[in-house]
Enzyme design. Structure first.
Site, PDB file in Angstrom:
ATOM      1  N   ALA A 206       8.083  -8.564 -10.053  1.00 49.67           N
ATOM      2  CA  ALA A 206       9.541  -8.731 -10.074  1.00 49.67           C
ATOM      3  C   ALA A 206      10.199  -8.254  -8.790  1.00 49.67           C
ATOM      4  O   ALA A 206      11.403  -8.099  -8.725  1.00 49.67           O
ATOM      5  CB  ALA A 206      10.135  -7.992 -11.278  1.00 49.67           C
ATOM      6  N   GLY A 207       9.403  -7.965  -7.757  1.00 54.89           N
ATOM      7  CA  GLY A 207       9.980  -7.578  -6.471  1.00 54.89           C
ATOM      8  C   GLY A 207      10.139  -6.080  -6.286  1.00 54.89           C
ATOM      9  O   GLY A 207      10.697  -5.635  -5.291  1.00 54.89           O
TER      10      GLY A 207
ATOM     11  N   GLU B 292      -3.338  -3.846  -1.157  1.00 55.14           N
ATOM     12  CA  GLU B 292      -2.262  -4.850  -1.118  1.00 55.14           C
ATOM     13  C   GLU B 292      -2.770  -6.168  -0.526  1.00 55.14           C
ATOM     14  O   GLU B 292      -2.365  -7.253  -0.960  1.00 55.14           O
ATOM     15  CB  GLU B 292      -1.090  -4.326  -0.277  1.00 55.14           C
TER      16      GLU B 292
ATOM     17  N   ASP C 180       5.674  -1.614   1.285  1.00 47.86           N
ATOM     18  CA  ASP C 180       5.649  -1.214  -0.130  1.00 47.86           C
ATOM     19  C   ASP C 180       4.693  -0.050  -0.362  1.00 47.86           C
ATOM     20  O   ASP C 180       5.021   0.925  -1.048  1.00 47.86           O
ATOM     21  CB  ASP C 180       5.214  -2.400  -1.015  1.00 47.86           C
TER      22      ASP C 180
HETATM   23  N1  LIG Z   1       0.180  -2.335 -14.270  1.00 46.91           N
HETATM   24  C1  LIG Z   1      -0.589  -3.208 -13.630  1.00 46.91           C
HETATM   25  N2  LIG Z   1      -1.837  -3.462 -14.068  1.00 46.91           N
HETATM   26  C2  LIG Z   1      -2.624  -4.320 -13.408  1.00 46.91           C
HETATM   27  N3  LIG Z   1      -2.257  -5.030 -12.323  1.00 46.91           N
HETATM   28  C3  LIG Z   1      -1.029  -4.836 -11.844  1.00 46.91           C
HETATM   29  C4  LIG Z   1      -0.136  -3.920 -12.465  1.00 46.91           C
HETATM   30  N4  LIG Z   1       1.022  -3.940 -11.774  1.00 46.91           N
HETATM   31  C5  LIG Z   1       0.847  -4.837 -10.776  1.00 46.91           C
HETATM   32  N5  LIG Z   1      -0.354  -5.393 -10.803  1.00 46.91           N
HETATM   33  C6  LIG Z   1      -0.869  -6.424  -9.871  1.00 46.91           C
HETATM   34  O1  LIG Z   1       0.170  -6.767  -8.957  1.00 46.91           O
HETATM   35  C7  LIG Z   1       0.527  -8.158  -9.088  1.00 46.91           C
HETATM   36  C8  LIG Z   1       2.014  -8.355  -8.884  1.00 46.91           C
HETATM   37  O2  LIG Z   1       2.275  -8.125  -7.525  1.00 46.91           O
HETATM   38  P1  LIG Z   1       3.343  -8.919  -6.702  1.00 46.91           P
HETATM   39  O3  LIG Z   1       3.234 -10.382  -6.919  1.00 46.91           O
HETATM   40  O4  LIG Z   1       3.227  -8.422  -5.317  1.00 46.91           O
HETATM   41  O5  LIG Z   1       4.746  -8.469  -7.335  1.00 46.91           O
HETATM   42  P2  LIG Z   1       5.429  -7.006  -7.294  1.00 46.91           P
HETATM   43  O6  LIG Z   1       4.639  -6.171  -6.354  1.00 46.91           O
HETATM   44  O7  LIG Z   1       6.805  -7.280  -6.777  1.00 46.91           O
HETATM   45  O8  LIG Z   1       5.477  -6.517  -8.691  1.00 46.91           O
HETATM   46  C9  LIG Z   1       0.089  -8.529 -10.495  1.00 46.91           C
HETATM   47  O9  LIG Z   1      -0.142  -9.898 -10.583  1.00 46.91           O
HETATM   48  C10 LIG Z   1      -1.179  -7.706 -10.644  1.00 46.91           C
HETATM   49  O10 LIG Z   1      -2.254  -8.330  -9.982  1.00 46.91           O
HETATM   50  C1  LIG Z   2       8.144 -10.064   0.887  1.00 48.13           C
HETATM   51  C2  LIG Z   2       7.686  -8.664   1.266  1.00 48.13           C
HETATM   52  O1  LIG Z   2       8.506  -8.231   2.382  1.00 48.13           O
HETATM   53  C3  LIG Z   2       7.926  -7.667   0.127  1.00 48.13           C
HETATM   54  C4  LIG Z   2       7.190  -8.027  -1.138  1.00 48.13           C
HETATM   55  O2  LIG Z   2       7.522  -7.104  -2.173  1.00 48.13           O
HETATM   56  P1  LIG Z   2       7.148  -7.415  -3.687  1.00 48.13           P
HETATM   57  O3  LIG Z   2       5.634  -7.600  -3.770  1.00 48.13           O
HETATM   58  O4  LIG Z   2       7.889  -8.636  -4.104  1.00 48.13           O
HETATM   59  O5  LIG Z   2       7.566  -6.191  -4.450  1.00 48.13           O
HETATM   60  C5  LIG Z   2       6.239  -8.715   1.694  1.00 48.13           C
HETATM   61  C6  LIG Z   2       5.764  -7.471   2.423  1.00 48.13           C
HETATM   62  O6  LIG Z   2       6.567  -6.835   3.141  1.00 48.13           O
HETATM   63  O7  LIG Z   2       4.577  -7.152   2.302  1.00 48.13           O
HETATM   64 MG   LIG Z   3       3.918  -6.698  -4.431  1.00 49.26          MG
END
Ligand SMILES: Nc1ncnc2c1ncn2[C@@H]1O[C@H](COP(=O)(O)OP(=O)(O)O)[C@@H](O)[C@H]1O
Ligand SMILES: C[C@@](O)(CCOP(=O)(O)O)CC(=O)O
Ligand SMILES: [Mg+2]
Length: 433
Positions: free
Chosen positions: A144-145, A197, A208
């Site tokens: 969700a960012g 990451e 992040d």
């Molecule tokens: N609690 C969790 N358990 C397992 N995997 C997780 C968990 N939280 C995040 N992830 C991993 O991180 C991914 C989401 O990351 P991303 O698309 O970068 O969105 P954000 O970092 O904004 O939440 C998920 O698809 C999963 O692979």
């Molecule tokens: C789009 C970006 O700037 C942030 C991504 O953050 P998130 O995974 O959406 O929480 C990518 C990065 O900086 O690694």
């Molecule tokens: Mg992320």
């Protein structure tokens, strides 16, 4: 129950300025959230079993650690003074060798999470370390960012660096003033979580995981020469800003959105480089305003203007979404303040820097409108603590059995139950590097 059980925890983040441009070496500003990921590590019943329970993504998987091709993998690990070193990219031979133990995973989500775990495990630990079970729960919305991938990567890197004896556990009294050794440990965790990451989304800027590791608020800049370390400037006097966070709950993937910007960048290089340059000026401008000793009405107004411009530029890069535009329309209609998407966009969350003159009554009306659309809105505080650890011996004896039970931990039904049991406010034994 075992004395060798422990927890680690790391926060999510809000990017206030500079998402996406951060990937291209532009400065960005972000702060830690109070929402966090918690990882429980317990010894496995069988010393050869390595088990992952990631209930938030429906993953439960185990390996016999003797099935991992240790020798082939270890021959590719870069060691300096006996310490594994990170690399610019994931080492393709290691990813390839892990293929044999990842082949029975049939969803990308599960494959990525297991790859992240094993990539870090095989470099930070060795085959003689007894098998452990790893269970992670997040109070952050996933995808969700808000940096759930980075907080997961930081928790995994930290626990494996502890198990592999690569870092020392944090001690009490170091929260405010880290010793040099401890800050080196934090840098080690930060750098390895960046490799995690990379498993999640290919080309992360590192902002992040830097925030999830160190906490607080930072201005962050990745260097254009990848051999040079990123610059992380701690913003100690981060001004108090009233911020609403709205989760549209529209799912999206950071990897895809970062890939979309890369396409715009290669198809329209001049246009896109002007947009990225504009984002650079925004972040620098905002930084100068935010570190002023006096942060008053005028400064808040300028910051809101910059937020609006930043959103427009992100729209131009193609990373908004109708749901995020709805958040913006509602926020503008009720004159709540300045709204921009946060994180990778494409759905997920938006932030609103609340206007000075808006009343609580109007905020509530705006929030009711968000709720009608199916969005979740909450006010949040920024700048919380970074990665921490909770040892078995640091929990009162009468609570240990419950707190360190994987069954109890996996069964918590929601964010509130996790926080009630584990948050740093409710359990005083947490230690921070
Ligand atoms: N609690 C969790 N358990 C397992 N995997 C997780 C968990 N939280 C995040 N992830 C991993 O991180 C991914 C989401 O990351 P991303 O698309 O970068 O969105 P954000 O970092 O904004 O939440 C998920 O698809 C999963 O692979
Ligand atoms: C789009 C970006 O700037 C942030 C991504 O953050 P998130 O995974 O959406 O929480 C990518 C990065 O900086 O690694
Ligand atoms: Mg992320």
């Amino acid at each position: 129950m075992s004395e060798s059980s422990f927890f680690v925890s790391a926060p999510g983040k809000v990017i206030i300025f500079g998402e996406h441009s951060a990937v291209y070496g532009k400065p960005a500003i972000a702060a830690a959230l109070s929402l966090r990921a918690y990882l429980l590590i317990t010894p496995s019943k069988d010393v050869n079993t390595l088990k992952l329970d990631f209930p938030d993504i429906g993953l439960s998987h185990s390996w016999n650690k003797n099935d991992i091709p240790w020798e082939e993998i270890r021959s590719h690990v870069k060691l300096v003074d006996g310490r594994p070193q990170i690399t610019e990219e994931l080492i393709p031979e290691i990813v390839d060798n892990l293929g044999s133990v990842l082949s029975n995973l049939n969803s990308t989500l599960h494959y990525t999470a297991c790859l992240c775990f094993l990539y870090l495990y095989t470099q930070l630990c060795n085959k003689d370390i007894p098998g452990m079970s790893f269970c992670i729960r997040s109070t952050l919305p996933i995808g969700a960012g808000l940096g759930s991938s980075a907080s997961t990567a930081v928790c995994l890197a930290t626990s494996l660096a502890i198990l592999g004896d690569q870092v020392e556990r944090p001690s009490y009294g170091m929260n405010e003033k880290s010793t040099k050794k401890e800050s080196t440990d934090l840098d080690f965790i930060d750098s390895w979580s960046l490799m995690g990451e990379k498993c999640f989304h290919g080309n992360p800027s590192g902002i992040d995981n830097a925030v999830a590791t160190h906490g607080g608020a930072v201005m962050f800049q990745r260097m254009s020469n990848p051999a040079q370390p990123s610059v992380r400037t701690t913003m100690r006097n981060f001004p108090p800003i009233k911020l609403l966070l709205t989760n549209t709950k529209v799912p999206r993937s950071t990897a895809e959105l970062v890939g979309g910007v890369s396409r715009v960048n290669s198809e329209y290089p001049k246009t896109s480089s002007s947009i990225l340059d504009a984002m650079e000026h925004l972040s620098t401008n905002a930084y100068q305003i935010m570190v002023r000793p006096f942060f008053g009405k005028e400064e808040r107004k300028t910051l809101r203007e910059l937020v609006n411009i930043n959103h427009g530029l992100l729209v131009a890069l193609g990373v908004s979404h109708p749901s995020l535009e709805k958040v913006k329309i509602i926020s503008d209609t009720w004159k709540l303040g300045a709204t921009k998407l946060t994180g990778a966009g494409g759905g997920g969350c938006a932030i609103t820097l609340v206007d000075d003159d808006v009343t609580e009554e109007v905020i509530e009306k705006g929030i009711a409108e968000f709720e009608k659309e199916g969005f979740d809105t909450f006010e949040t505080s920024l700048g919380g603590k970074g990665v921490g650890a909770l040892a078995y011996s640091d929990v009162p004896e009468e609570l240990r059995e419950r707190i360190f039970s994987p069954e109890v931990f996996c069964a918590y039904s929601d964010r509130l139950e996790i926080e009630n049991a584990l948050s740093t406010d409710n359990l005083t034994g947490w230690r921070f590097w």
